[in-house]
Scaffold this active site. Structure first.
Site, PDB file in Angstrom:
ATOM      1  N   HIS A  18       2.607  -3.324   2.706  1.00 19.46           N
ATOM      2  CA  HIS A  18       1.892  -3.586   1.453  1.00 19.46           C
ATOM      3  C   HIS A  18       2.488  -2.837   0.266  1.00 19.46           C
ATOM      4  O   HIS A  18       2.031  -3.006  -0.859  1.00 19.46           O
ATOM      5  CB  HIS A  18       0.404  -3.234   1.597  1.00 19.46           C
ATOM      6  CG  HIS A  18      -0.387  -4.309   2.251  1.00 19.46           C
ATOM      7  ND1 HIS A  18      -0.771  -5.464   1.606  1.00 19.46           N
ATOM      8  CD2 HIS A  18      -0.849  -4.426   3.515  1.00 19.46           C
ATOM      9  CE1 HIS A  18      -1.442  -6.240   2.423  1.00 19.46           C
ATOM     10  NE2 HIS A  18      -1.501  -5.638   3.598  1.00 19.46           N
ATOM     11  N   LYS A  49       4.855 -10.557   2.007  1.00 21.23           N
ATOM     12  CA  LYS A  49       3.777 -10.275   1.060  1.00 21.23           C
ATOM     13  C   LYS A  49       4.337 -10.383  -0.354  1.00 21.23           C
ATOM     14  O   LYS A  49       4.546 -11.488  -0.833  1.00 21.23           O
ATOM     15  CB  LYS A  49       3.144  -8.933   1.411  1.00 21.23           C
ATOM     16  CG  LYS A  49       2.345  -9.073   2.723  1.00 21.23           C
ATOM     17  CD  LYS A  49       1.783  -7.814   3.271  1.00 21.23           C
ATOM     18  CE  LYS A  49       0.904  -8.163   4.477  1.00 21.23           C
ATOM     19  NZ  LYS A  49       0.949  -7.165   5.525  1.00 21.23           N
ATOM     20  N   SER A  75      -3.795  -1.445   4.853  1.00 23.49           N
ATOM     21  CA  SER A  75      -4.023  -2.827   4.448  1.00 23.49           C
ATOM     22  C   SER A  75      -5.491  -3.141   4.186  1.00 23.49           C
ATOM     23  O   SER A  75      -5.788  -4.079   3.447  1.00 23.49           O
ATOM     24  CB  SER A  75      -3.457  -3.782   5.497  1.00 23.49           C
ATOM     25  OG  SER A  75      -3.904  -3.448   6.789  1.00 23.49           O
TER      26      SER A  75
END
Ligand SMILES: *Cc1c(COP(=O)(O)O)cnc(C)c1O
Length: 393
Positions: free
Chosen positions: A210, A241, A182
């Site tokens: 991610h 996300k 990240s």
């Protein structure tokens, strides 16, 4: 009068202020958008994880509104008592098909998914072999499990092998890596770690927070990207996300998911998602399946912006994803860079110790599919100006 037993906290905060590391929260006025207003200033936003712009996608918004109208605002219970709604099960079924695994369990967040799962599947007799840059939620889960924790240097598969060689063959082992890291935006050594896990009989786990919605066909993640289906026992993804809403999930075998239904503490002891969240996530899967061109746009923007930063001469590390760090080194310098960028109309959060190593402080940039080329060119121009001013380029 009683002295304040928390006085030491103020002393620590004063230290942060002296070091230039004290941060005010930036306040977003309105929606999470690529160009928006934080702290009353219009900025190009390079700080969100909203990779695909799904936080404001009409299909997700409408799905959430409809679910709220039909089903209310809350689930009223934890999953294991009265809080498993039909829409929660529908989301888990859809995710399992999407991820091509037998089953999926959804948690309230990616953090809860990691911490709850690692803590549930291991005991104090077991051992976790973990990349040094793995996410805090993995580290917390490992600590909660009371298993031994062996950390290998970032992406150093040979070092992981040496750790495994020194462990008794009979001991249960969990080998774990982030899919995309990240803070650096690089991709874990997943194919080689899978081979290692097979050789040493480890449970293999990948945290694809991610990578969800970013890597692999239709955003299925790094396991799909590398063609490793069936070789990763525990896949974690996030719904917070690129998926644009909130939540985390574990994809794996039916037995793993049934076990987590019985033993994962966030599942047992914390209330499940509101129906709107589950509905938005289902709509997001529809979008990933039906509008994959959004992901293509994300990657086009990623390549454009990375090339621009590199051409200016910034140290952007080893990123392979839409996350691109601009490494300043010193913590105070990184914060200064972030502050100057902000004054000039670009929001890229400064990140320092303990989130990254003391000498690797940076601003982190994340482009999204919804940035225009003009937005990104403007940001590059500001980076050029401020980077020169601070002697970074
Ligand atoms: C963001 C992140 C998480 C946590 O996900 P949330 O859904 O925000 O709780 C877990 N792992 C990694 C690697 C992350 O980057």
């Amino acid at each position: 009068m009683r002295t304040d037993p928390l006085a030491y906290l103020s002393i620590e905060l004063d230290t942060l202020k002296q070091q230039g590391l004290y941060r005010h929260l930036r306040i977003l006025e309105g929606e999470q958008k690529p160009k928006t207003t934080f702290d009353h200033r219009q900025v190009v936003n390079l700080s969100s994880n909203n990779y695909l712009g799904l936080t404001t996608h009409p299909r997700l918004r409408e799905a959430a509104l409809a679910a709220t109208r039909d089903l209310g605002v809350g689930s009223g219970s934890v999953r294991s008592i009265a809080g498993t709604m039909a829409i929660h099960m529908e989301l888990e079924r859809r995710l399992a098909v999407f991820k091509n695994t037998e089953a999926v369990v959804v948690f309230q967040s990616g953090f809860a998914a990691n911490a709850g799962t690692v803590a549930a599947v291991l005991t104090k007799e077991d051992v976790v072999i973990s990349d040094e840059l793995n996410h805090a939620s993995i580290i917390d889960g490992a600590r909660l499990s009371r298993a031994a924790i062996k950390v290998f240097p970032h992406k150093d598969v040979a070092a992981a092998r040496r750790i495994l060689q020194d462990l008794p063959a009979s001991q249960r082992k969990l080998l774990i890596t982030d899919g995309v890291f990240s803070m650096d935006g690089d991709v874990g050594a997943i194919p080689d770690l899978c081979t290692l896990a097979e050789e040493f009989g480890c449970i293999m786990m990948v945290d694809d927070a991610h990578a969800s919605g970013v890597f692999g066909k239709n955003g299925r993640g790094t396991i799909d990207h590398f063609g490793l289906h069936g070789r990763v026992d525990i896949q974690v993804g996030t719904l917070s996300k690129a998926v644009g809403a909130l939540g985390g999930y574990v994809a794996g075998s039916r037995a793993l998911i049934d076990f987590l239904y019985h033993r994962a503490r966030p599942f047992l002891f914390s209330t499940s998602h509101p129906p709107a969240t589950a509905a938005a996530c289902i709509a997001a899967i529809d979008v990933l399946e039906q509008e994959p061109q959004i992901i293509d746009r994300l990657w086009d923007n990623t390549l454009f912006f990375k090339a621009g930063l590199r051409a200016l001469g910034f140290n952007t590390g080893l990123s392979e994803s839409p996350i691109t760090p601009v490494i300043a080194g010193d913590g105070a310098l990184a914060m200064k860079l972030s502050d100057r960028l902000f004054q000039e109309g670009v929001f890229a959060q400064g990140i320092a110790f303990p989130t990254v190593a003391r000498d690797k402080a940076r601003v982190r940039t994340i482009v999204t599919a919804t940035h225009t080329r003009d937005d990104l060119q403007f940001a590059l121009d500001v980076f050029a100006k401020v980077g020169r001013e601070l002697g970074l380029i």
